[in-house]
Enzyme design. Sequence first.
Site, PDB file in Angstrom:
ATOM      1  N   ASN A 140       0.872  -1.172   0.000  1.00  9.96           N
ATOM      2  CA  ASN A 140       0.000   0.000   0.000  1.00  9.96           C
ATOM      3  C   ASN A 140       0.913   1.227   0.000  1.00  9.96           C
ATOM      4  O   ASN A 140       1.511   1.556   1.016  1.00  9.96           O
ATOM      5  CB  ASN A 140      -0.891  -0.027   1.251  1.00  9.96           C
ATOM      6  CG  ASN A 140      -1.762   1.212   1.364  1.00  9.96           C
ATOM      7  OD1 ASN A 140      -1.790   2.059   0.458  1.00  9.96           O
ATOM      8  ND2 ASN A 140      -2.465   1.332   2.476  1.00  9.96           N
ATOM      9  N   LYS A 167       0.119   4.214  -0.178  1.00  7.10           N
ATOM     10  CA  LYS A 167      -0.519   5.385   0.459  1.00  7.10           C
ATOM     11  C   LYS A 167      -0.280   6.626  -0.407  1.00  7.10           C
ATOM     12  O   LYS A 167      -0.259   6.514  -1.626  1.00  7.10           O
ATOM     13  CB  LYS A 167      -0.029   5.536   1.898  1.00  7.10           C
ATOM     14  CG  LYS A 167      -0.212   4.242   2.693  1.00  7.10           C
ATOM     15  CD  LYS A 167      -0.045   4.386   4.174  1.00  7.10           C
ATOM     16  CE  LYS A 167      -0.271   3.032   4.844  1.00  7.10           C
ATOM     17  NZ  LYS A 167      -0.200   3.088   6.297  1.00  7.10           N
ATOM     18  N   HIS A 216      -9.565   0.928   4.710  1.00  2.00           N
ATOM     19  CA  HIS A 216      -8.307   1.119   5.422  1.00  2.00           C
ATOM     20  C   HIS A 216      -8.559   2.037   6.613  1.00  2.00           C
ATOM     21  O   HIS A 216      -9.362   2.963   6.537  1.00  2.00           O
ATOM     22  CB  HIS A 216      -7.255   1.734   4.480  1.00  2.00           C
ATOM     23  CG  HIS A 216      -5.896   1.694   5.089  1.00  2.00           C
ATOM     24  ND1 HIS A 216      -5.491   2.615   6.037  1.00  2.00           N
ATOM     25  CD2 HIS A 216      -4.855   0.845   4.916  1.00  2.00           C
ATOM     26  CE1 HIS A 216      -4.253   2.322   6.412  1.00  2.00           C
ATOM     27  NE2 HIS A 216      -3.847   1.251   5.758  1.00  2.00           N
ATOM     28  N   GLU A 222      -7.012   4.427   7.748  1.00  2.00           N
ATOM     29  CA  GLU A 222      -6.824   5.863   7.471  1.00  2.00           C
ATOM     30  C   GLU A 222      -8.056   6.438   6.769  1.00  2.00           C
ATOM     31  O   GLU A 222      -8.395   7.608   6.954  1.00  2.00           O
ATOM     32  CB  GLU A 222      -5.542   6.057   6.643  1.00  2.00           C
ATOM     33  CG  GLU A 222      -4.307   5.811   7.500  1.00  2.00           C
ATOM     34  CD  GLU A 222      -3.100   5.262   6.767  1.00  2.00           C
ATOM     35  OE1 GLU A 222      -3.042   5.351   5.530  1.00  2.00           O
ATOM     36  OE2 GLU A 222      -2.207   4.713   7.453  1.00  2.00           O
ATOM     37  N   GLU A 261      -5.470  -5.201  10.216  1.00  2.00           N
ATOM     38  CA  GLU A 261      -4.459  -4.185  10.475  1.00  2.00           C
ATOM     39  C   GLU A 261      -4.760  -3.484  11.797  1.00  2.00           C
ATOM     40  O   GLU A 261      -5.542  -2.519  11.825  1.00  2.00           O
ATOM     41  CB  GLU A 261      -4.447  -3.138   9.352  1.00  2.00           C
ATOM     42  CG  GLU A 261      -4.132  -3.702   7.988  1.00  2.00           C
ATOM     43  CD  GLU A 261      -3.536  -2.624   7.072  1.00  2.00           C
ATOM     44  OE1 GLU A 261      -2.385  -2.773   6.676  1.00  2.00           O
ATOM     45  OE2 GLU A 261      -4.222  -1.633   6.791  1.00  2.00           O
ATOM     46  N   GLY A 293       2.308   2.088  10.875  1.00  2.00           N
ATOM     47  CA  GLY A 293       3.236   3.212  10.786  1.00  2.00           C
ATOM     48  C   GLY A 293       3.912   3.565  12.104  1.00  2.00           C
ATOM     49  O   GLY A 293       4.518   4.628  12.223  1.00  2.00           O
ATOM     50  N   SER A 346       3.291  -2.292  10.371  1.00  2.00           N
ATOM     51  CA  SER A 346       4.735  -2.359  10.627  1.00  2.00           C
ATOM     52  C   SER A 346       5.332  -3.726  10.291  1.00  2.00           C
ATOM     53  O   SER A 346       6.265  -4.193  10.954  1.00  2.00           O
ATOM     54  CB  SER A 346       5.065  -1.957  12.072  1.00  2.00           C
ATOM     55  OG  SER A 346       4.656  -0.620  12.303  1.00  2.00           O
ATOM     56  N   GLY A 404       2.864  -1.239   4.271  1.00  2.00           N
ATOM     57  CA  GLY A 404       2.911   0.190   3.993  1.00  2.00           C
ATOM     58  C   GLY A 404       4.341   0.636   3.714  1.00  2.00           C
ATOM     59  O   GLY A 404       4.869   0.431   2.617  1.00  2.00           O
ATOM     60  N   GLY A 405       4.970   1.213   4.712  1.00  2.00           N
ATOM     61  CA  GLY A 405       6.306   1.808   4.544  1.00  2.00           C
ATOM     62  C   GLY A 405       7.305   0.913   3.827  1.00  2.00           C
ATOM     63  O   GLY A 405       8.025   1.362   2.922  1.00  2.00           O
TER      64      GLY A 405
END
Length: 258
Positions: A9, A11, A102, A104, A174, A180, A220, A241-242
Amino acid sequence: MRKKIVAGNWKMNLTLEEGKQLSSEIKDFVRQNPLQNLKGQPGVILFTPFIHLASVAADVAESEGLEAGAQNCHTEEKGAYTGETSAMMIQSAGAGNVLIGHSERRSYFGETDEVLAKKTEIALKNNLRPMFCCGEVLEERNAENHFQVVKKQLEKGLFWLSPVDFAKVVIAYEPVWAIGTGVTASPGQAQEMHAYIRSIIAEKYGDIVAHNTSILYGGSCNAQNAEELFAKEDVDGGLIGGASLKAADFSTIIKSFS
Ligand code: 13P
């Protein structure tokens, strides 16, 4: 059939050029390491910003097992919704997947369970595979409410689907406190929730459907911890993500099944 999946993702990150570069690096990795030859034979999905979607979808079209997806869609088919993107447009861009719910989107954009149910419906109507996200915030876990919270999210968002439609959905657990933050759910915590999710799917749709549902972990998850998480029986891969923004890390995660 239950499938192992590693999804990135992105983002709201990367310029168009950077996104093209990243997808071409992942495509190169897949060319050199055919997914069907890797442990777990994972599918890989890149959930890109809308700006990147058509070019990434075209870029990965010939790569077996590598797909593109959008991070959101609107509830309606089309119309006067300035700034929004429909499921039909996503499909027409060559992407076959969409993230729904999600955390967010739930927290920053106020997406309710009812809205997410509509998004799931329109996604399926347009032949997109919804990856439906669920997960509790820290206060809910500390209050030992996390199972109830996730159950309600799934009941309202998904459990009204017919068995045939439900079978097209992928679930991503999640925990919000892990997104994050660098704090990952322990493999035991992930397994416990994934097994619970599978058990409530079994109650609703039966054992076979539950057994065949892919349930991914996100929060994470990175090149260092993916292997341990993916080794758990009910963890069918990850929504990253990251660590999906660096081809080397993401490639390591793709290879983390045992
Ligand atoms: P991080 O991997 O950056 O924690 O993000 C997880 C996530 O939200 C994926 O959808």
